[in-house]
Design a protein around this motif. Structure first.
Motif, PDB file in Angstrom:
ATOM      1  N   GLU A 170       2.069   4.534   1.217  1.00 53.02           N
ATOM      2  CA  GLU A 170       1.891   5.292   2.458  1.00 53.02           C
ATOM      3  C   GLU A 170       2.335   6.745   2.312  1.00 53.02           C
ATOM      4  O   GLU A 170       1.891   7.614   3.052  1.00 53.02           O
ATOM      5  CB  GLU A 170       2.687   4.631   3.583  1.00 53.02           C
ATOM      6  N   GLY A 171       3.236   7.023   1.381  1.00 50.51           N
ATOM      7  CA  GLY A 171       3.721   8.379   1.190  1.00 50.51           C
ATOM      8  C   GLY A 171       4.863   8.405   0.194  1.00 50.51           C
ATOM      9  O   GLY A 171       5.213   7.389  -0.411  1.00 50.51           O
ATOM     10  N   SER A 202       9.525   8.071   7.499  1.00 55.53           N
ATOM     11  CA  SER A 202       8.091   8.220   7.767  1.00 55.53           C
ATOM     12  C   SER A 202       7.799   9.533   8.495  1.00 55.53           C
ATOM     13  O   SER A 202       6.687  10.066   8.388  1.00 55.53           O
ATOM     14  CB  SER A 202       7.572   7.043   8.595  1.00 55.53           C
ATOM     15  N   GLU A 231       0.850  -1.186   0.000  1.00 52.53           N
ATOM     16  CA  GLU A 231       0.000   0.000   0.000  1.00 52.53           C
ATOM     17  C   GLU A 231       0.889   1.239   0.000  1.00 52.53           C
ATOM     18  O   GLU A 231       1.891   1.303   0.730  1.00 52.53           O
ATOM     19  CB  GLU A 231      -0.900   0.019   1.232  1.00 52.53           C
ATOM     20  N   THR A 285       5.742  12.917   2.711  1.00 50.09           N
ATOM     21  CA  THR A 285       4.428  13.471   2.415  1.00 50.09           C
ATOM     22  C   THR A 285       3.407  12.346   2.482  1.00 50.09           C
ATOM     23  O   THR A 285       3.540  11.341   1.788  1.00 50.09           O
ATOM     24  CB  THR A 285       4.400  14.104   1.014  1.00 50.09           C
ATOM     25  N   ARG A 286       2.395  12.510   3.332  1.00 47.74           N
ATOM     26  CA  ARG A 286       1.407  11.451   3.522  1.00 47.74           C
ATOM     27  C   ARG A 286       0.091  11.717   2.795  1.00 47.74           C
ATOM     28  O   ARG A 286      -0.556  10.794   2.305  1.00 47.74           O
ATOM     29  CB  ARG A 286       1.096  11.290   5.012  1.00 47.74           C
ATOM     30  N   SER A 287      -0.320  12.964   2.753  1.00 54.48           N
ATOM     31  CA  SER A 287      -1.618  13.302   2.160  1.00 54.48           C
ATOM     32  C   SER A 287      -1.424  14.126   0.897  1.00 54.48           C
ATOM     33  O   SER A 287      -0.358  14.698   0.658  1.00 54.48           O
ATOM     34  CB  SER A 287      -2.472  14.073   3.161  1.00 54.48           C
ATOM     35  N   ASP A 288      -2.487  14.176   0.097  1.00 55.49           N
ATOM     36  CA  ASP A 288      -2.465  14.925  -1.170  1.00 55.49           C
ATOM     37  C   ASP A 288      -1.296  14.512  -2.059  1.00 55.49           C
ATOM     38  O   ASP A 288      -0.648  15.348  -2.693  1.00 55.49           O
ATOM     39  CB  ASP A 288      -2.400  16.437  -0.897  1.00 55.49           C
ATOM     40  N   ILE A 289      -1.025  13.212  -2.062  1.00 57.94           N
ATOM     41  CA  ILE A 289       0.051  12.713  -2.924  1.00 57.94           C
ATOM     42  C   ILE A 289      -0.440  12.710  -4.368  1.00 57.94           C
ATOM     43  O   ILE A 289      -1.510  12.193  -4.667  1.00 57.94           O
ATOM     44  CB  ILE A 289       0.469  11.286  -2.523  1.00 57.94           C
ATOM     45  N   LYS A 301      -0.667  11.133  -7.563  1.00 58.47           N
ATOM     46  CA  LYS A 301      -0.428   9.770  -8.051  1.00 58.47           C
ATOM     47  C   LYS A 301      -1.378   9.456  -9.194  1.00 58.47           C
ATOM     48  O   LYS A 301      -2.387  10.132  -9.395  1.00 58.47           O
ATOM     49  CB  LYS A 301      -0.613   8.753  -6.927  1.00 58.47           C
TER      50      LYS A 301
END
Length: 551
Positions: free
Chosen positions: A115-116, A252, A113, A256-260, A262
């Motif tokens: 993750e960032g 970690s 998955e 960057t975790r959000s708004d990646i 992709k």
């Protein structure tokens, strides 16, 4: 690493008829046997009942649907680099970037998955933040990361333990000064000075890092174990250890975790190009059909895109071609219709003959290549010829169509009249079908100047079924015209035994065009009966074109 090349798609027109699908199957088979290409027949729309009957009759699997050949990310030679776990140290991540010559790394879970992402900019920012002495505790850095970064060994304690408290201290001062600076839970970088080591242990530091590869005395080890203090030995000096220690933090903490940004394997390349033009990132993660990470794509990958390769059969009109044909590389066109509006970016093999069916041309090509026609393929080619020529009744039918059909019937082991009767009967059934399904069984769009019009056709062996189809379709025509975005729309209901057609229509010019084109007047219900007109290609469309040009 490069992806396996896509198969060449052999495909007919939208709303495919029997000739369109059977010719695609037969020609793909021929190309696979006579060329280095790996071809796959596809269909650009739902099959009609007639075609379904034919494929079932000869035990042939229906081609897969393909409504869009616009290039997708899966067509791009993207980088299939593995993701890295979030526990990876900043130092290790930078080394991977350096060795692979990439500035962005995907961070993934054990089951892949996403993750960032961590970028070289993130690492540079982390390395500049040298005054945060509590970074290892904040980021929950493992002892394993510290050992790996400093090249050290564990003397007391466990590699899997995690830094949870304290600050980083450089213990090069005297034990007396050290006593005033070290607090409980701190991480202390020391040399081989016994008194300093003992002082740090007594102050309940969580970890001692002994530099220069110095040996740690047994007494110190024993006291440390009793006090629950971990000890490492590192080959670097205190200066290097101080420089490297912040690079032990896991990515970690910085990723960057959000708004990646992709994409997926089926994201159109055109959409990717638009996104890349707006952002400064160079690499973007890709997710597969299951939402799992599978690679990275860059601007360079997009520039080097290999277009989808296609072969078109039974059409050469842009309005009838599969979506995205203009973004694909057209290798060949095999057709028997008028030369239409389709343009190619380069020269292609274009075979167009004035015969009744594309299948007739493909049968010739089997003969020209000295290839034996298998019974299954012969059955498909025969069905296409009988369907397109209305069992030799259409004015488009040539002696060649009839001669080859008779030969194909022998190979397939069927009687032409019996088979044709079964095939048309299967195709004209209306049981459980909507008006839209019946209308789209064989529908094509044409252009005359700026006027865009559509013509559907259905063939019927009994007048009863023809009239039932007319009653079903007449109320639907206005909706069909709006859905297909055409000025005028026509439905050609062909009575095969009587060799005539009933035409129902809707649109601004439709009635006038029919009256002028065929020099006749409509019946009370607005329909036109055209004796002797059974061919859309050779009789109906040319008359419409002439009438539209005179408007």
């Amino acid at each position: 690493m490069p992806k396996a090349a896509h198969k060449v798609v052999v495909i007919g027109h939208r709303n495919p008829d029997t000739d369109s699908i059977c010719s695609a199957i037969a020609y793909a088979e021929l190309k696979n046997k006579t060329s280095d290409l790996v071809c796959e027949p596809r269909r650009a729309g739902k099959m009609n009942q007639e075609t379904e009957f034919v494929l079932k009759k000869f035990g042939v699997k229906p081609p897969r649907m393909c409504t869009d050949v616009n290039p997708k990310i899966r067509d791009v030679d993207y980088r299939e680099m593995p993701g890295i776990p979030g526990s990876t140290s900043l130092r290790k991540a930078w080394e991977i970037m350096r060795d692979k010559q990439i500035d962005t790394l995907p961070v993934t879970s054990p089951d892949n998955e996403l993750e960032g992402v961590i970028t070289v900019k993130d690492i540079a920012t982390a390395n500049m933040d040298v005054f945060d002495t509590g970074i290892l505790a904040k980021s929950q850095t493992t002892y394993r990361n510290i050992l790996e970064t400093l090249g050290g060994t564990m003397v007391v304690g466990r590699e899997d333990d995690v830094c949870t408290t304290g600050h980083i201290r450089i213990g090069t001062a005297t034990p007396e000064m050290l006593e005033n600076t070290v607090e409980k839970g701190d991480i202390v970088i020391l040399t081989n000075r016994y008194e300093s080591q003992l002082c740090a242990i007594e102050k309940e530091a969580s970890l001692l890092i002994i530099c220069n590869g110095s040996k740690v005395g047994r007494t110190i080890q024993r006291i440390a174990e009793e006090m629950g203090v971990a000890i490492m030995s590192a080959p670097v000096d205190t200066y290097a250890a101080g420089k490297l220690i912040s690079q032990c933090a896991p990515i970690s903490y910085y990723m960057t975790r959000s708004d990646i940004m992709k994409f997926t394997l089926v994201t159109p390349v055109a959409d990717v190009t638009r996104v890349m033009a707006k952002v400064r990132h160079r690499y973007f993660p890709i997710l597969d059909e299951d939402g799992k990470y599978c690679g990275m794509v860059s601007r360079r990958n997009i520039i080097n895109l290999q277009k989808r390769r296609i072969i078109l059969v039974d059409h050469n009109e842009a309005t009838q071609a599969v979506e995205g044909f203009d973004q694909a590389e057209i290798l060949e066109i095999i057709d028997h219709h008028r030369i239409g509006s389709l343009e190619t970016s380069g020269p292609v093999y274009f075979r167009n003959q004035p015969v009744g069916c594309t299948a007739t041309i493909i049968t010739q090509m089997y003969d020209e290549n000295g290839m034996e026609i298998p019974p299954q393929i012969a059955g498909l080619l025969l069905a296409a010829i009988l369907s397109d020529t209305l069992v030799f009744r259409s004015p488009t039918c040539t002696p060649l169509d009839e001669a080859l059909a008779k030969r194909l019937a022998k190979i397939a082991g069927v009687d032409i009249d019996e088979f044709a009767s079964e095939m048309f009967e299967a195709g004209e059934k209306l049981d459980g079908k909507t008006a839209e399904e019946v209308f789209l069984q064989d529908f094509k769009v044409f252009m005359c100047g700026d006027i865009r019009f559509g013509v559907a056709q259905g063939s019927y062996m009994t007048r009863k079924n023809l009239l039932a189809a007319e009653a079903l379709l007449q109320p639907y025509l206005e909706e069909a015209r709006n859905k297909q975005n055409v000025e005028d729309i026509y439905m050609l209901l062909t009575d095969v035994p009587k060799e005539e057609s009933v035409v129902i229509s809707d649109g601004r010019y439709a009635s006038e065009v029919l009256s002028d084109g065929f020099e006749t007047q409509p019946a009370e219900d607005g329909s036109f009966t055209l004796p002797g007109v059974v061919s859309r290609k050779k009789q109906f469309i040319p008359a419409l074109m002439t009438a539209y040009q005179e408007l």
